[in-house]
Scaffold this motif. Structure first.
Motif: not given
Length: 476
Positions: A21-29, A68-74, A85-91, A104-105
Motif C-alpha cells: 500500500t502506498a501509505a504503508l510503503v512510506a511508513a516503513v521505508a 507486519l512480519l519483516v523478513n530480517d534475521g536481526d 507495528i513491525g517485528v523481525n523474524t529474527g526477533l 514485545v508486541l
C-alpha cells in the motif's frame, strides 16, 4: 501461505511477499527499507489472536493496528506513527515462549498508544551521529591518538546526543509501563517482557569498566528493567502461564519461519526424523518441498491432513506444492478446501484464483474473478490480487475492467502516475456512470489528474459513442 518456493529469488516473490500500500510503503521505508514483509495467513492469525485483546485493553482499536512480519534475521521491532507495528523474524525466533513475543508486541503498541511519533526522527537525528562519533573516537584511540579520541567523545555533538538518548529512554519506559498495564488488563502476564529484556541485558554496548560516568549513573537497560519489573511482579496476573495451545502455536510459528527461511538441509537437521511433533513434521514437509522432493513433501502433508482434516493451512501447503510443480489443475482442489475451511482469509482466495487462472481454461475465469473480487473486498491494497484480476479480465476480453484493475494495482503500490494513466484509459472504456466508471474517476482525482486531462478524456469518449463496444454482445 503466499509462500516460499525452492530458490531464494522465488522465495522473496512468494512467502516473503512485500506488502504494497502506498501509505504503508512510506511508513516503513525508514525502519525496513532493505527488507521485505512476509504474508502468511496462519502466522498472522495466531499473532492477532494473541495481540488483539491486549490492543483493546490499551484502548486501541485492533482493526486500526497493522502488524507486519519483516523478513530480517536481526533482533528488532518497531512502531510507526500511523499505527503500524513491525517485528523481525529474527526477533520471533529468539523468543523462548509466547508471552515473551506478546510482551514485545505490547511494548510496540505502547509506542502507538503514547503517540511516540518522533521516535524514528530522534533515532535518525541523534542516534546515527552518536554512533558515528563513538566509532571515530574508538578509531582515534586505537590509532594511538587518545587526545583526539577524547576530543571527539567530549564534543557538543556527543553530549547533545546523550540528551536525545534520555528522551528516547523516557519513551521506552513509557511504552514498557503502557504494555504492562495493557497485558494486565487483558489477563496476561508481563513477565515475558521482563524475561526478554533480561535475556539480552548483556547486549549493553559497554561494560561498567569501560562505561563513561554518565552511562554508569544512567544505565541504558538495567534501570529500565528494574522499573518494569516492580509493577509486573506486583500485578495479579504475574503468574499467568502460557496455555499448552499457545505454546504449540509458538512452536509452529518458529518451525514455519525456519522451514521457509532457512536452507532445507538446515531445517531437516534442526527438525530431525526423531522429532515426531506436529511442528517438526510440518517443517520437514516444507523443507522437502523447497528441496524439490515433491512426492515426499506431498506424502508428509497428506499424513498431516489425515490427522488434522479441518486445518485449512495444510490444504494451502498442498496446493502450493502442486502449483509450484506446474500442476495448477491439481492444486485447485486443495486450495478450494482451504477456502471452504477459512472463507474469511483473502490470501487463500488469491491462491485459489491464481491456480484457476494458470490452468489457461477460459471456463474457470469467472470463478477466478469472483475469488479475487472477494479478496480485494477485504484487502483492497493487495497488489497481487489486483494484478491477477487484471490478467483474468484481459483474458476475458474485458479491457475496461482490466485497465481499472491495473489502475488499482498501481494505486495500491503508490505509483500515482501509472494509476492515473490506467484509470483514464479504463474510464474511457467503461459505461459512463457505472460503479466501475465512478471508481476509475476516484483514482483519477486521487492521483492528481488535472481537469484538462478529464476534459480531454470526455472529448474522446464523445467521439467513441458510435463505435462498437469492446466486448461484443452475446449471440442471441
Amino acid at each position: 501461505m503466499i509462500g516460499s518456493s525452492r530458490t531464494a529469488s522465488r522465495l522473496v516473490g512468494r512467502w516473503a511477499c512485500a506488502v504494497a500500500t502506498a501509505a504503508l510503503v512510506a511508513a516503513v521505508a525508514a525502519p525496513a527499507s532493505a527488507q521485505s514483509t512476509i504474508r502468511d495467513t496462519e502466522v498472522e492469525g495466531i499473532i492477532r489472536e494473541w495481540t488483539d485483546p491486549v490492543f483493546s485493553a490499551m484502548g486501541l482499536e485492533p482493526s486500526e493496528i497493522q502488524v507486519l512480519l519483516v523478513n530480517d534475521g536481526d533482533l528488532n521491532a518497531f512502531a510507526t506513527g500511523n499505527r503500524v507495528i513491525g517485528v523481525n523474524t529474527g526477533l520471533i525466533l529468539r523468543t523462548e515462549n509466547p508471552n515473551q513475543l506478546l510482551g514485545v508486541l505490547a511494548h510496540e503498541a505502547g509506542h502507538v498508544k503514547n503517540r511516540h511519533v518522533l521516535r524514528q526522527g530522534a533515532q535518525s537525528a541523534a542516534m546515527q551521529p552518536f554512533l558515528m562519533t563513538m566509532a571515530l573516537g574508538a578509531l582515534a584511540i586505537a590509532a594511538g591518538q587518545p587526545g583526539a579520541g577524547a576530543a571527539l567523545l567530549g564534543s557538543g555533538q556527543f553530549f547533545g546526543t546523550v540528551n536525545a538518548l534520555r528522551y528516547l529512554q523516557g519513551q521506552e519506559g513509557e511504552a514498557d509501563i503502557t504494555a504492562q498495564r495493557g497485558l494486565e488488563a487483558a489477563g496476561e502476564s508481563g513477565r515475558g517482557l521482563v524475561e526478554f529484556f533480561e535475556n539480552f541485558r548483556s547486549q549493553e554496548v559497554f561494560s561498567d569498566a569501560r562505561r563513561y560516568p554518565y552511562f554508569r549513573s544512567h544505565p541504558l537497560s538495567g534501570q529500565r528493567i528494574e522499573a518494569l519489573r516492580r509493577p509486573v511482579e506486583a500485578a495479579s496476573h504475574y503468574g499467568q502461564a502460557d496455555s499448552p495451545e499457545r505454546l504449540a502455536q509458538h512452536a509452529l510459528i518458529r518451525a514455519k519461519i525456519h522451514a521457509f527461511m532457512d536452507a532445507p538441509n538446515t531445517t531437516l537437521r534442526a527438525y530431525g526424523s526423531s522429532d515426531t511433533s506436529f511442528p517438526a513434521r510440518y517443517a520437514r514437509a516444507i523443507a522437502w518441498y523447497r528441496d524439490g522432493q515433491t512426492q515426499k513433501a506431498l506424502d508428509a502433508t497428506d499424513a498431516l491432513i489425515a490427522e488434522q482434516p479441518a486445518d485449512p493451512y495444510l490444504y494451502e501447503l498442498k496446493g502450493q506444492i502442486l502449483f509450484e510443480e506446474g500442476r495448477p489443475a491439481e492444486a485447485i482442489a486443495a486450495h478450494s478446501e482451504s477456502v471452504r475451511l477459512k472463507p474469511d482469509a483473502p490470501l487463500l482466495r488469491i491462491n485459489l484464483a491464481h491456480a484457476l487462472i494458470e490452468t489457461n481454461d477460459p471456463a474457470r475465469l469467472d470463478e477466478a474473478v469472483d475469488q479475487l473480487k472477494r479478496a480485494v473486498a477485504r484487502e483492497d491494497d493487495n497488489t497481487l490480487a489486483w494484478r491477477l484480476l487484471s490478467q483474468a479480465y484481459a483474458s476475458q476480453g474485458k479491457e475496461g475492467e482490466a485497465r481499472l484493475a491495473s489502475a488499482e494495482y498501481y494505486f495500491a503500490a503508490g505509483g500515482q502516475a501509472e494509476a492515473t494513466q490506467f484509470a483514464l484509459r479504463a474510464r474511457d472504456m467503461l459505461p459512463a456512470g457505472s460503479n466501475e466508471w465512478r471508481r476509475a474517476m476516484d483514482i483519477v482525482l486521487a492521483s492528481g489528474a488535472t481537469m484538462d486531462d478529464i476534459e480531454d478524456l470526455d472529448r474522446r469518449q464523445e467521439q467513441r459513442r458510435d463505435r462498437p463496444t469492446v466486448i461484443p454482445p452475446p449471440v442471441a
